[in-house]
Design an enzyme around this catalytic site. Sequence first.
Site, PDB file in Angstrom:
ATOM      1  N   TYR A 154       0.639  -1.828  -0.183  1.00 12.00           N
ATOM      2  CA  TYR A 154      -0.009   0.128   0.178  1.00 12.00           C
ATOM      3  C   TYR A 154       1.186   1.093  -0.114  1.00 12.00           C
ATOM      4  CZ  TYR A 154      -3.852   3.063   1.432  1.00 12.00           C
ATOM      5  OH  TYR A 154      -5.133   4.417   1.186  1.00 12.00           O
ATOM      6  N   LYS A 158       1.011   4.115  -2.865  1.00 10.16           N
ATOM      7  CA  LYS A 158       0.551   5.278  -2.760  1.00 10.16           C
ATOM      8  C   LYS A 158       1.525   6.211  -2.866  1.00 10.16           C
ATOM      9  CE  LYS A 158      -3.578   4.916  -1.824  1.00 10.16           C
ATOM     10  NZ  LYS A 158      -4.956   5.584  -2.982  1.00 10.16           N
TER      11      LYS A 158
END
Length: 248
Positions: A154, A158
């Site tokens: 994650y 991002k």
Amino acid sequence: MELQLQGRTALVTGAAGGIGRAVAQALSAEGVRVALLDCDAEGLAGTAALCPGSLTVIADVTDESAVAHAVSAAADGLGALHTVVCSAGISGPVGSGIDEISLAQWQAVFAVNVTGAFLVLRSALPALRAAPAASVVLIASDSAYVASPGMAPYCASKAALVQFGRALSVDLAGDDVRVTTVSPSIVDTAMSRGDLGDDAFAAPAFPVQSGEEIAAHVVYLASPRARAVNGSGILSDFGYSARSGFPA
């Protein structure tokens, strides 16, 4: 402040719930006609009921042909496309080291969080270039700047999304299309609750934002009022990343 959004149009991905739904509602409340994109038809219908005059297009953002068809249908249905908000995202495995994560799990996170934005925006570029004062807002995360244990896919995705936004802003500098990001810390959404558990939100030991608060940032960045903001965005993290760990 009058945001000069009345009569404009927007495509919002991940619109079936969470931040995407909040963004769609906030834009609609400002007089923007919205097209809602998600793979969750039931959730989309719920969002559409909250956004008068909206259009719904069902697509998985990782499906190249489905995205191309959906974006084209949205642009045609709206008649113009002034803004695209890429809110579709997944957290992937949480609490796992990379030695416990399969290649398929890693690739799935990047497929939605990064490649999905690429596919949507690639298809939307002709319509955005044709619209005056067009804008793109990417929903990133403070995880692009700081890391929590067990969230490497994650965090990496991002960070990639933030840099994609910077690079795209440079590529589109001559096309009157701005690209910005909103990078929030923990937001009270179904995804966050799925990762952390409902108990973590009952009496949280950390500050929590609402989807509506993030939507307010997005609406401003999408508006012509933010015309000087490009290639950057808003890090909405209660100042956490500004604090030093130095014990003084």
